[in-house]
Design an enzyme around this catalytic site. Structure first.
Site, PDB file in Angstrom:
ATOM      1  N   GLU A  25      32.327  43.056  22.425  1.00 24.29           N
ATOM      2  CA  GLU A  25      33.468  43.027  23.333  1.00 24.29           C
ATOM      3  C   GLU A  25      34.067  44.423  23.510  1.00 24.29           C
ATOM      4  O   GLU A  25      33.350  45.410  23.604  1.00 24.29           O
ATOM      5  CB  GLU A  25      34.485  41.982  22.868  1.00 24.29           C
ATOM      6  N   ASP A  83      39.491  31.216  27.243  1.00 21.02           N
ATOM      7  CA  ASP A  83      38.936  32.091  26.217  1.00 21.02           C
ATOM      8  C   ASP A  83      40.045  32.405  25.217  1.00 21.02           C
ATOM      9  O   ASP A  83      41.211  32.072  25.414  1.00 21.02           O
ATOM     10  CB  ASP A  83      38.369  33.362  26.846  1.00 21.02           C
TER      11      ASP A  83
END
Length: 861
Positions: free
Chosen positions: A539, A339
């Site tokens: 997020e 990621d």
């Protein structure tokens, strides 16, 4: 807003502290056990036993012809080509020429990243750039093998980076719908629209099982229950890739999918994004791993490593889980992608240097900006033997296997593929019909006292609330921009707000619908529909201290209730929330989640047909338990002792009245963060908002990835990466002129008189890219004239080292002595100059002055 010109106080270098910043791990130290015995216990709990995990085999199987072809490539490829294959750069920092020169295996566009850095890029612009990358990567003029790169994208609720695309409800809504066939069709539509722009690879589905609703990514999970995640995740994989064993599997109409984030991202302590998951191995396997079993059995081709830790060990460096469990015991034969700079969070690693993640099992690095440095270091490590060539060959084999399975080496450039011939497929009527169906099925009826719903469309209907005519708000994060902020209805061509759907249905029935955001009216309506809820986030910027809803809506509901108007709440949110006062002030209450671009689907269910018959009934059921108290962020079906207000699986229909009695509005005391003391932490901390200003317009909102002042773009702001993705801001004053400023402001001033008398200091971290050429001021203010305090920090900034994060602290008494009214602080942080300057900032907050002995001039301490 007026920018004040208060009395000026000049700081000299002795009155501030410049401190080296700590690592991300150091920032999290308060969450980690510190004793030797606790560490020993954690190590014992965190032991991995691969033989206790599901024993799986890839349903795709190895193809002899493909494997032979890969071997031929490996024999012919140089180390430079092989290292290039394991690199994925970001399109803002990676040109087609870079792809050609370094033989890159992949690029991605992050949230809010577009071709030519232009938000309004057309589908043709996307396709043109895809062609350019393909042509560059397949160039063999330097003697290389010319292996086409793959372009990855976060198409997490439709092709959500592209204006005009079909946007589906976020996963939390699809979990409430719980319709596997619908999920497959959503995957098919998403694949078609992604392919039309020339892209090959989707970073989805998310298989998180959110266990703490304070987590900012809770809406990306289908459910708190692993069975729902397992069922729907596998269906999405099949929709994107096709069914294994069928002619459609990875055919020209399909794209590569990604199971993410491996592993435990939904189980972090206190719901902290990228935090530490402290589950047992059995819980990690049976709860958080459930979706991976079904996704692997569905043939998912890539798996993304997670940001989080498991008992203190980051997943990007967790060889026992990535290699021994996933690739070994569970038989995964695709490749593992990292990621966004996740490898850089490992001990002794940076974004540009991290062999540890590769040796642990990450096959492709997602390294947006620092990929050239990483490329060079990886190449050196291969040549030195630090990275065995066997490991490099294994990673490249996995990457080439996926590319060959997907036919990417044989299909030609994107614009010549049949699926790219008709760009009109993006946002087509048929695709939007699927999304509208998903909206209808995702709605959950929480309350319907007196059977206020369904509403006669021939009635006089008032539609109110901040979310009623706001497609951006109803779509949530990961919508055009990363955070989903800064979007206007005009940027959703072909889409519909909730108001649009109501208006259309009521007009067709001969009724009257009135849109009034504040709920005012001239003639008393028969019924009111109030749409409100959370603003978009993504997020870690969505992490919360409690699940209490604190946004607008309640005063409006109470006003309508006092006027005797039957009122329906349509609540927009990315998680279940404590809304007892809102429930009490509503006759009916609908959880609409984040429905996406087809808001008209809400009207389909709320209103009767023109002939008075029932058009659509509610079908959605809660896939998350609904909290009875703001402190009940962790209430999971079957395992937690706290009793939810509405249990997992709850949801009414029109078959019977869903009556809810008056609910208690007194709550258990819950510890929450103090927004009066933290202003910027990865982004502005609500209610604080970020603005730019100059003499043309002192109040230019800067909620998204890019912003600029009105005057000739003298001051520009963009997001920047520090510890994690886009957790800092970069501001650049491009040329001299009148003063231009960047600042944080809230409409609700805070009283810092006690804090200024108690020795607190304003602290922020700064990274100087270009030193100032004129005076630079730091100020606090009340938003008006003659009540601010301004400090001169020119000498300080000029003395800082370039391109290095430093911590600066200023006693609040400095601002008070400069004239700031500390009991009315509306602007806690403001930087301005008439010259040029380039700097980044992050972590704006109050700290005790003893943390660095921040002093004022003339004060001996």
């Amino acid at each position: 807003m007026n920018m004040w010109k208060p009395r000026l106080l000049v700081l000299v270098p002795l009155v501030f502290l410049i401190a080296a910043c700590t690592s991300p791990e150091a920032d999290e130290s308060s969450d980690q056990d510190s004793s030797e015995s606790a560490r020993g216990e954690a190590e014992s709990v965190a032991t991995v036993h691969p033989d206790q995990w599901p024993d799986l085999e890839s349903p795709v199987g190895l193809d002899d012809d493909i494997e032979k072809r890969i071997s031929n490539y490996l024999d012919a490829m140089s180390d430079e080509e092989k290292v290039g294959q394991i690199i994925q750069g970001e399109i803002r920092h990676t040109t087609p020429e870079d792809a050609r020169k370094y033989h890159l295996g992949s690029v991605l566009n992050g949230g809010g990243s577009f071709p030519n850095n232009e938000k309004h890029s057309t589908p043709q612009d996307w396709l043109d750039l895809a062609d350019a990358y393909w042509e560059a990567s397949t160039d063999t003029s330097d003697g290389g093998q010319g292996i086409p790169l793959i372009w990855g994208v976060d198409a997490v609720h439709g092709h959500n980076n592209v204006i005009g695309a079909t946007l589906f409800p976020h996963n939390i809504g699809l979990g409430a719908a719980k319709d596997a066939d619908l999920m497959r069709r959503i995957g098919e539509v998403t694949a078609a629209e992604v392919l039309a722009t020339g892209l090959d690879w989707n970073f989805g589905p998310t298989l998180a099982v959110p266990r703490d609703d304070r987590w900012g990514r809770a809406y990306e999970g289908y459910s708190e229950h692993p069975e729902i995640v397992a069922e729907l995740g596998a269906a999405m994989v099949e929709g994107l890739q096709g069914k294994v064993g069928s002619d459609e599997f990875l055919s020209k109409n399909k794209i590569i999918s990604t199971a993410k984030h491996f592993l435990g991202d939904g189980g972090t302590h206190t719901g902290k994004d990228q935090g530490d998951t402290r589950a047992t191995e059995a819980e990690l396997r049976d709860i958080h791993g459930a979706g991976y079993v079904t996704a692997l059995n569905a043939g998912v081709q890539t798996v993304m490593a997670s940001f989080n830790s498991w008992h203190g060990r980051k997943l990007h460096g967790h060889g026992p889980l990535l290699t021994d469990v996933l690739k070994g015991q569970m038989g995964f034969d695709g490749f593992v992608v990292g990621d966004w700079n996740g490898h850089g969070q490992l001990p002794d690693c940076t974004n540009g240097n991290c062999s540890a993640a590769f040796l642990a099992g990450v096959d492709m690095f997602m390294v947006p900006e620092d990929w050239k440095e990483l490329y060079g270091n990886l190449l050196d490590q291969v040549k030195s033997g630090e990275i065995p060539r066997e490991r490099l060959n294994e990673a490249v084999r996995r990457i080439l296997r996926v590319k060959l399975r997907a036919g990417l080496l044989d299909r030609g450039k994107p614009s010549e593929r049949a699926v790219s011939a008709d760009l009109g497929i993006i946002g087509s009527e048929g695709h939007r019909a699927v999304a509208r169906e998903a909206v209808r099925k995702s709605l959950v009826l929480i309350k319907n006292n007196g059977s206020v719903l369904p509403i006669d469309p021939g009635a006089e209907i008032l539609v109110a609330g901040s979310g009623a005519d706001n497609i951006g708000q109803q779509s949530g994060g990961w919508t055009i921009t990363w955070q989903g902020t800064g979007n206007q209805n005009a940027e959703f061509p072909g889409g519909s707000s909730i108001w649009d759907g109501i208006e259309e249905a009521v007009q067709a029935a001969g009724g009257k619908a009135t849109l009034s955001a504040d709920g005012s009216y001239d003639q008393k309506p028969d019924v009111a529909i109030v749409v409100y809820g959370e603003e978009p986030y993504a997020e870690f910027q969505g992490d919360r201290d409690s699940v209490a809803y604190e946004g607008p809506g309640l005063d409006l509901l109470k006003k309508l209730q006092a006027d005797g108007i039957p009122t329906v709440s349509v609540f927009i949110s990315g998680r279940p929330m404590w809304v007892n006062p809102h429930l009490n002030a509503s006759d009916a209450f609908v959880a609409a989640w984040l429905p996406g671009s087809e808001g008209a689907g809400v009207a389909d269910v709320l209103l009767k047909s023109n002939d008075g018959s029932l058009a659509y009934d509610f079908q959605g059921k809660l896939s998350f338990s609904w909290p009875a108290d703001p402190s009940h962020a962790v209430v999971n079906h079957g395992v937690d002792t706290k009793k939810p207000l509405f249990p997992f699986g709850y949801g009414g229909s029109y078959a019977e009245e869903i009556a809810v009695d008056q609910l208690p509005e007194t709550i258990e005391e819950v510890e929450v963060g103090d927004s009066a003391k933290v202003y910027f932490d990865g982004g502005p901390v609500p209610p604080w908002k970020l603005y730019l200003g100059d003499e043309t317009d002192w109040r230019v909102p800067a909620p998204g990835a890019l912003a600029t002042t009105r005057t000739s773009q003298r001051l520009k702001l963009r997001v920047a990466d520090r510890r994690v993705q886009e957790d800092a801001r970069s501001v650049r004053w491009h040329f001299p002129g009148t003063e231009a400023v960047v600042y944080l402001q809230s409409e609700n001033p805070v009283d810092l008189e006690r804090e200024s008398n108690g020795g607190l200091a304003l602290s922020f971290d700064v990274y100087i890219e270009e030193a100032p050429t004129d005076k630079v001021t730091l100020a606090m203010g009340c938003g008006g004239d003659a009540c601010g305090g301004e400090l001169d920090m020119t000498e300080m900034l000029s003395g800082l080292p370039l391109e290095s994060w430093q911590t600066l602290r200023f006693s609040l008494r400095c601002f008070a002595d400069a004239g700031m009214n500390m009991n009315n602080v509306e602007i806690p942080f403001r930087v301005g100059t008439e010259g040029t300057l380039a700097m980044r900032f992050s972590d704006v907050k109050l700290v005790t002055a003893s943390e660095g002995n921040a002093l004022c001039p003339g004060n001996d301490g």
